[in-house]
Design an enzyme around this catalytic site. Structure first.
Site, PDB file in Angstrom:
ATOM      1  N   LEU A 145      32.667  67.004 -45.817  1.00 16.19           N
ATOM      2  CA  LEU A 145      33.015  66.943 -44.401  1.00 16.19           C
ATOM      3  C   LEU A 145      33.806  65.685 -44.096  1.00 16.19           C
ATOM      4  O   LEU A 145      33.427  64.591 -44.519  1.00 16.19           O
ATOM      5  CB  LEU A 145      31.731  66.957 -43.556  1.00 16.19           C
ATOM      6  CG  LEU A 145      31.880  66.534 -42.085  1.00 16.19           C
ATOM      7  CD1 LEU A 145      32.716  67.552 -41.314  1.00 16.19           C
ATOM      8  CD2 LEU A 145      30.519  66.359 -41.425  1.00 16.19           C
ATOM      9  N   SER A 146      34.885  65.827 -43.342  1.00 12.47           N
ATOM     10  CA  SER A 146      35.645  64.708 -42.789  1.00 12.47           C
ATOM     11  C   SER A 146      36.139  63.777 -43.909  1.00 12.47           C
ATOM     12  O   SER A 146      36.888  64.214 -44.781  1.00 12.47           O
ATOM     13  CB  SER A 146      34.790  63.973 -41.752  1.00 12.47           C
ATOM     14  OG  SER A 146      35.564  63.097 -40.978  1.00 12.47           O
ATOM     15  N   ALA A 147      35.692  62.518 -43.937  1.00  8.35           N
ATOM     16  CA  ALA A 147      36.078  61.645 -45.041  1.00  8.35           C
ATOM     17  C   ALA A 147      35.589  62.218 -46.368  1.00  8.35           C
ATOM     18  O   ALA A 147      36.246  62.088 -47.405  1.00  8.35           O
ATOM     19  CB  ALA A 147      35.501  60.248 -44.834  1.00  8.35           C
TER      20      ALA A 147
END
Length: 364
Positions: A145-147
């Protein structure tokens, strides 16, 4: 038995959580103590259910900023799914010394280049799991997720021979930023490199020439943290190695959300894109499915990225949990010989389908 130091560390994580959030339940994860030189100075946690068959699959899961392995595991439902369907889960974990916000450093070239930094640490963790747990190296997958999604993409680009597939949730293209200011610009959708440049960066990330891992991209239409343009850029980046058109092969609606697919020359869904209507920044979950719990950046969107991703990777082939499947086989053995000589009745077929759907959490 788990070592005393590991037990104490797990209890400390349970009480306070390194991300500043209390873990909602005692973690199922165990510490992976040694996994090579670890140039990225990461920690590693894993869950290997008891009684796995030989050569199980492995899913590598990367948390987002401000999160930790135990919290993301509990909220996403990956370990519970692994228990039910029989595969192993590996959680690389960021530490404050590397990044104060616990983000994987997807914007540092020294952390995403093949043979260096955090991406190499992740590769070393995978190789350790393969050696110690007898993992089938043809069935290793990664998601984040995300980073964590951006770092999952970096791992896929730097070591494409290691992974059969990847799922990038609210992530960013590989090597799209090389500094913190550039990272914030890309997250806002500013100055994202064009498709040709992104494809060159992927081609140059490793000496690999194929076959390439399948790519699943997930993004919310109301994401104000990572712009949707990044999802489109990831698709453009991978379309080159897969040799697919810029236009999707098909568009459908799945549980109320749009799914686009790009098929390669063999007819395989090489790239898929789930666009989650109305969702902000986070991992889409369907809490009613029994896999996952709502939490910050873990969002009940009525569709489970965990379930759909596992299904697309063939980790839940029968839609029937392994314990239920064993019980079902035992209970039907006496009747199997007689049933072979009789045609299936419509009611029998419907019952089998309904049982499978209930096991998969798709029907009550």
């Amino acid at each position: 038995m788990r070592s005393l130091s590991d037990t104490l560390e797990r209890l400390a994580r349970f009480r306070t959580g390194k991300s500043g959030h209390a873990t909602a339940a005692i973690s199922k994860l165990s510490r992976l103590q040694r996994f090579g030189s670890n140039p990225g100075a990461l920690q590693a946690w894993c869950h290997v259910p008891e009684g796995l068959t030989e050569a199980p699959a492995l899913v590598v899961v990367l948390h987002g900023c401000t999160q930790n392995a135990a919290g993301y595991d509990h909220a996403s439902g990956w370990s519970r799914l692994a228990e039910d369907f029989g595969f192993a889960v590996l959680y690389p974990e960021q530490v404050h010394a590397n990044n104060p916000n616990l983000c994987f450093n997807w914007f540092n070239l020294s952390d995403i280049r093949r043979g260096q930094g955090e991406v190499r640490s992740i590769r070393q963790m995978v190789e350790t799991m393969i050696a110690e747990q007898g993992i089938d190296r043809r069935r290793v997958y990664i998601t984040g997720l995300s980073a964590g999604g951006a770092m999952a993409n970096a791992a896929l680009c730097a070591y494409p021979e290691t992974f059969a597939g990847g799922a990038i949730i609210a992530g960013l293209p590989y090597a799209a930023a090389t500094s913190v200011p550039e990272a914030f610009d890309r997250m806002r959708g500013h100055a994202i490199p064009n498709a040709e440049s992104l494809q060159k960066r992927l081609f140059g990330a490793s000496p690999h020439s194929g076959p390439w891992p399948t790519i699943s991209v997930w993004h919310g239409t109301n994401d104000r943290t990572v712009a949707e343009a990044n999802a489109n850029a990831i698709i453009a980046q991978w379309s080159g190695v897969h040799g697919v058109s810029s236009s999707p092969s098909s568009v459908e609606t799945v549980e109320g959300h749009k799914r686009l697919t790009w098929r390669d020359r063999s007819g395989r869904d090489a790239i898929e894109f789930y666009l989650i209507e109305g969702m902000s920044h986070g991992t889409p979950l369907d809490v009613a499915s029994g896999y996952g719990h709502a939490a910050p950046y873990m969002l009940d969107a009525g569709i489970s990225s965990t379930l759909h991703t596992a299904r697309s990777w063939g980790l839940t082939p029968s839609f029937q949990r392994r314990r239920e499947r064993a019980d079902y086989v035992k209970s039907t053995r006496p009747a199997q010989a007689a049933s072979r000589s009789q045609p299936d009745r419509p009611g029998d077929i419907q019952a089998v389908i309904e049982r499978a759907l209930r096991s998969a959490g798709l029907m009550r």
